[in-house]
Scaffold this active site. Structure first.
Site, PDB file in Angstrom:
ATOM      1  N   LEU A 125       0.842  -1.192   0.000  1.00 43.04           N
ATOM      2  CA  LEU A 125       0.000   0.000   0.000  1.00 43.04           C
ATOM      3  C   LEU A 125       0.887   1.255   0.000  1.00 43.04           C
ATOM      4  CD1 LEU A 125      -2.846   1.314   0.409  1.00 43.04           C
ATOM      5  CD2 LEU A 125      -2.508   1.040   2.869  1.00 43.04           C
ATOM      6  N   GLY A 129       5.371   8.910  -1.196  1.00 42.52           N
ATOM      7  CA  GLY A 129       4.574  10.084  -0.823  1.00 42.52           C
ATOM      8  C   GLY A 129       3.266   9.735  -0.142  1.00 42.52           C
ATOM      9  N   GLY A 242      -4.482  -6.734  10.441  1.00 38.48           N
ATOM     10  CA  GLY A 242      -3.020  -6.622  10.508  1.00 38.48           C
ATOM     11  C   GLY A 242      -2.561  -6.026  11.825  1.00 38.48           C
ATOM     12  N   ARG A 243      -3.334  -5.072  12.341  1.00 40.56           N
ATOM     13  CA  ARG A 243      -2.941  -4.417  13.602  1.00 40.56           C
ATOM     14  C   ARG A 243      -2.962  -5.408  14.764  1.00 40.56           C
ATOM     15  NH1 ARG A 243      -6.076   0.944  11.491  1.00 40.56           N
ATOM     16  NH2 ARG A 243      -4.313   1.564  10.175  1.00 40.56           N
ATOM     17  N   GLN A 336      17.596  -1.510  31.217  1.00 39.87           N
ATOM     18  CA  GLN A 336      17.926  -0.890  32.511  1.00 39.87           C
ATOM     19  C   GLN A 336      18.258  -1.967  33.552  1.00 39.87           C
ATOM     20  OE1 GLN A 336      18.107   2.287  32.334  1.00 39.87           O
ATOM     21  NE2 GLN A 336      18.712   2.678  34.446  1.00 39.87           N
ATOM     22  N   GLU A 363       1.817  -0.438   9.944  1.00 37.32           N
ATOM     23  CA  GLU A 363       0.371  -0.720   9.886  1.00 37.32           C
ATOM     24  C   GLU A 363      -0.431   0.379  10.593  1.00 37.32           C
ATOM     25  OE1 GLU A 363      -0.873  -4.716   9.830  1.00 37.32           O
ATOM     26  OE2 GLU A 363       1.124  -5.446   9.302  1.00 37.32           O
ATOM     27  N   THR A 365       0.809   4.383  12.251  1.00 34.02           N
ATOM     28  CA  THR A 365       1.600   4.827  13.411  1.00 34.02           C
ATOM     29  C   THR A 365       0.664   4.946  14.621  1.00 34.02           C
ATOM     30  OG1 THR A 365       1.170   7.170  12.995  1.00 34.02           O
ATOM     31  CG2 THR A 365       3.111   6.209  11.906  1.00 34.02           C
ATOM     32  N   GLU A 367       0.139   7.504  16.290  1.00 31.67           N
ATOM     33  CA  GLU A 367      -0.671   8.733  16.194  1.00 31.67           C
ATOM     34  C   GLU A 367      -1.956   8.408  15.409  1.00 31.67           C
ATOM     35  OE1 GLU A 367       2.811   8.762  15.518  1.00 31.67           O
ATOM     36  OE2 GLU A 367       2.973   9.363  17.615  1.00 31.67           O
TER      37      GLU A 367
HETATM   38  C1  FAD Z   1      10.019  -1.873   8.446  1.00 32.22           C
HETATM   39  C2  FAD Z   1       8.763  -1.402   7.793  1.00 32.22           C
HETATM   40  C3  FAD Z   1       7.894  -2.329   7.221  1.00 32.22           C
HETATM   41  C4  FAD Z   1       6.736  -1.887   6.573  1.00 32.22           C
HETATM   42  N1  FAD Z   1       5.910  -2.796   5.945  1.00 32.22           N
HETATM   43  C5  FAD Z   1       4.915  -2.348   5.143  1.00 32.22           C
HETATM   44  C6  FAD Z   1       4.172  -3.252   4.314  1.00 32.22           C
HETATM   45  O1  FAD Z   1       4.380  -4.478   4.330  1.00 32.22           O
HETATM   46  N2  FAD Z   1       3.234  -2.735   3.469  1.00 32.22           N
HETATM   47  C7  FAD Z   1       2.968  -1.411   3.395  1.00 32.22           C
HETATM   48  O2  FAD Z   1       2.120  -1.021   2.608  1.00 32.22           O
HETATM   49  N3  FAD Z   1       3.634  -0.526   4.199  1.00 32.22           N
HETATM   50  C8  FAD Z   1       4.597  -0.962   5.048  1.00 32.22           C
HETATM   51  N4  FAD Z   1       5.306  -0.088   5.833  1.00 32.22           N
HETATM   52  C9  FAD Z   1       4.946   1.313   5.808  1.00 32.22           C
HETATM   53  C10 FAD Z   1       4.354   1.820   7.135  1.00 32.22           C
HETATM   54  O3  FAD Z   1       3.052   1.345   7.296  1.00 32.22           O
HETATM   55  C11 FAD Z   1       4.470   3.348   7.118  1.00 32.22           C
HETATM   56  O4  FAD Z   1       5.854   3.642   7.281  1.00 32.22           O
HETATM   57  C12 FAD Z   1       3.650   4.007   8.196  1.00 32.22           C
HETATM   58  O5  FAD Z   1       2.274   3.866   7.936  1.00 32.22           O
HETATM   59  C13 FAD Z   1       3.966   5.498   8.349  1.00 32.22           C
HETATM   60  O6  FAD Z   1       4.053   6.144   7.125  1.00 32.22           O
HETATM   61  P1  FAD Z   1       5.338   7.071   6.801  1.00 32.22           P
HETATM   62  O7  FAD Z   1       6.528   6.248   7.096  1.00 32.22           O
HETATM   63  O8  FAD Z   1       5.198   7.618   5.452  1.00 32.22           O
HETATM   64  O9  FAD Z   1       5.274   8.211   7.895  1.00 32.22           O
HETATM   65  P2  FAD Z   1       4.407   9.613   7.790  1.00 32.22           P
HETATM   66  O10 FAD Z   1       3.013   9.299   7.397  1.00 32.22           O
HETATM   67  O11 FAD Z   1       5.195  10.538   6.945  1.00 32.22           O
HETATM   68  O12 FAD Z   1       4.442  10.061   9.282  1.00 32.22           O
HETATM   69  C14 FAD Z   1       5.487  10.849   9.872  1.00 32.22           C
HETATM   70  C15 FAD Z   1       5.018  11.285  11.257  1.00 32.22           C
HETATM   71  O13 FAD Z   1       3.863  12.130  11.129  1.00 32.22           O
HETATM   72  C16 FAD Z   1       2.801  11.616  11.901  1.00 32.22           C
HETATM   73  N5  FAD Z   1       1.522  11.879  11.254  1.00 32.22           N
HETATM   74  C17 FAD Z   1       1.187  11.670   9.954  1.00 32.22           C
HETATM   75  N6  FAD Z   1      -0.079  12.002   9.748  1.00 32.22           N
HETATM   76  C18 FAD Z   1      -0.579  12.412  10.934  1.00 32.22           C
HETATM   77  C19 FAD Z   1      -1.854  12.907  11.383  1.00 32.22           C
HETATM   78  N7  FAD Z   1      -2.910  12.989  10.551  1.00 32.22           N
HETATM   79  N8  FAD Z   1      -1.989  13.230  12.673  1.00 32.22           N
HETATM   80  C20 FAD Z   1      -0.945  13.125  13.539  1.00 32.22           C
HETATM   81  N9  FAD Z   1       0.281  12.685  13.181  1.00 32.22           N
HETATM   82  C21 FAD Z   1       0.443  12.329  11.905  1.00 32.22           C
HETATM   83  C22 FAD Z   1       3.091  10.110  11.992  1.00 32.22           C
HETATM   84  O14 FAD Z   1       2.403   9.504  13.080  1.00 32.22           O
HETATM   85  C23 FAD Z   1       4.592  10.120  12.145  1.00 32.22           C
HETATM   86  O15 FAD Z   1       4.927  10.382  13.481  1.00 32.22           O
HETATM   87  C24 FAD Z   1       6.446  -0.506   6.528  1.00 32.22           C
HETATM   88  C25 FAD Z   1       7.320   0.408   7.129  1.00 32.22           C
HETATM   89  C26 FAD Z   1       8.467  -0.013   7.727  1.00 32.22           C
HETATM   90  C27 FAD Z   1       9.396   1.015   8.319  1.00 32.22           C
END
Ligand code: FAD
Length: 380
Positions: A125, A129, A242-243, A336, A363, A365, A367
């Site tokens: 997914l 961006g 998933g969660r 610790q 899956e 964050t 937040e």
């Molecule tokens: C090791 C790993 C495995 C993964 N596996 C998969 C997978 O199998 N399939 C898949 O599709 N994805 C996968 N992901 C992606 C993962 O689900 C995303 O990284 C995650 O959803 C956060 O998106 P982002 O990294 O773009 O962070 P961003 O969305 O850019 O977030 C950055 C910060 O802003 C905060 N934020 C963003 N929007 C809001 C809001 N509306 N209100 C408050 N705070 C907000 C976030 O909580 C975070 O603290 C994986 C990621 C990692 C690192």
């Protein structure tokens, strides 16, 4: 929490725990360090029926329930959180949407190999961006004759480098945004589909996280999963399950941190006796155990609701929020309690902390979990 489990669930839990302790435990630190995908372990888990625990036997699954799946992911993650997420991403994020939204033909074609573990699945997914704002994805799918032609790049995909089957999301009506997203099943080796960059990670290093690149990748028209332009719903429903998988992974990490800390506190002597005699250490252990049990009950509640066909979106978000923060809390306290040794790679405490952190991020964050929970409360 034995009193809540059926005999069948306890037997499954014992079997997977024994396997994890004997077969995964001894290599967990090494595969994490070397970033080695544990293909033999995944095959052995498949032979035990773990890759399709919660799916019917007619599709190659073990015909058990989601609570059993939760117990298995926890038991595996107790020894290796990387293997835990390999199983969880495969089952919750690839098998589940095909089982839930697939046509009879799709289920017959894809599920037997996935549920038996002959093939591995992944779920794509996220894009560079489009993270928390998953609806901002840019990958497109255009119908050309009897093929969907995919173009775009997914990133951070668990199992991406090892999967045989990917469940992916793309825009079929770009101007409609989330109402113009559809879901597709893509098979490995389809021309135009390749694995891109592999990520170098803080934790869960034995699981692969990679880009998936689609360049004029033509897939059969019948690989549309679910209704046209209803893919965002497929993604959101899938992520609820998933969660719970990630909450189970977090429980395993927390349990490992607690068990190692208890052993260490009894063995390590300072000021003429074991450090377990100090109230400061006892209180840390007490808090860790209490947080773990509260997290377990929340995860169990969500899993039971899923098993009984109830709406469980809020419960899944609560379980992931609580269990992931518990995993980080317990891993931090484990370091610790281990003192300086906790910071050294000779012990596992530092690995637990590195593994725990990701459960607060993927899956959705934490937040986003808080947004899901409060949105449910305000709607109720
Ligand atoms: C090791 C790993 C495995 C993964 N596996 C998969 C997978 O199998 N399939 C898949 O599709 N994805 C996968 N992901 C992606 C993962 O689900 C995303 O990284 C995650 O959803 C956060 O998106 P982002 O990294 O773009 O962070 P961003 O969305 O850019 O977030 C950055 C910060 O802003 C905060 N934020 C963003 N929007 C809001 C809001 N509306 N209100 C408050 N705070 C907000 C976030 O909580 C975070 O603290 C994986 C990621 C990692 C690192």
């Amino acid at each position: 929490m034995d009193f809540l489990l059926t005999e069948e669930q306890k037997m499954l839990q014992d079997m997977v725990s024994k396997f994890a302790k004997e077969e995964i435990g001894p290599i967990a630190r090494k595969i994490q360090e070397d970033e080695t995908y544990p293909s033999d372990i995944v095959k052995a888990l498949a032979d035990l029926g773990v890759m399709g625990i919660a799916y019917p036997e007619e599709y190659g699954g073990a015909g058990m329930d989601f609570v059993s799946y939760m117990l298995a992911v926890e038991a595996i993650s107790r020894y290796c959180a990387s293997t835990g997420v390999i199983v969880s991403a495969h089952s919750s994020l690839a098998v589940d949407p095909i089982f839930r939204f697939g046509t009879d033909e799709q289920k017959k074609k894809f599920l037997p190999d996935l549920c038996s573990g002959k093939k591995l699945g992944c779920h794509a997914l996220t894009e560079p961006g489009a993270g928390s704002d998953a609806g901002a994805l840019k990958t497109t799918a255009k119908l050309e004759g009897d093929k969907w032609v995919l173009n775009g790049t997914k990133h951070f995909i668990t199992n991406g480098a090892n999967a045989d089957i990917a469940v992916i999301f793309a825009l079929t009506e770009p101007e409609q945004k989330t109402r113009g997203i559809s879901c597709f099943i893509v098979e490995k080796d389809t021309p135009g589909f390749r694995v891109g960059k592999l990520e170098d990670k803080l934790g869960i290093r034995a699981s692969s996280t990679s880009e998936l690149i689609f360049e004029d990748c033509a897939i059969p028209k019948e690989n549309l999963l679910g209704d046209l332009n209803k893919g965002f719903k497929v993604a959101m429903v899938t992520l609820d399950g998933g969660r719970l998988g990630i909450a189970s992974q977090a429980l395993g990490i927390a349990k490992a941190a607690i068990e190692d800390s208890v052993v260490y506190a009894k063995e390590r002597e300072q000021f003429g006796g074991p450090i377990s005699k100090f109230q400061a250490i006892q209180w840390m252990l007490a808090e860790m155990a209490t947080e773990y049990e509260a997290s377990w009950l929340l995860t169990y509640r969500g899993s039971l609701k899923k098993d009984t066909g109830k709406v469980y979106s809020k419960e899944a978000a609560m379980a992931k929020l609580k269990a992931s923060e518990t995993a980080s809390f317990c891993a931090n306290k484990a370091i610790q309690i281990h003192g300086g040794y906790g910071y050294i790679k000779e012990f596992d405490a530092e690995r637990y902390l590195r593994d725990a952190k990701i459960t607060e991020i993927y899956e959705g964050t934490n937040e986003i979990m808080r947004i899901v929970i409060s949105a449910n409360l305000l709607r109720e």
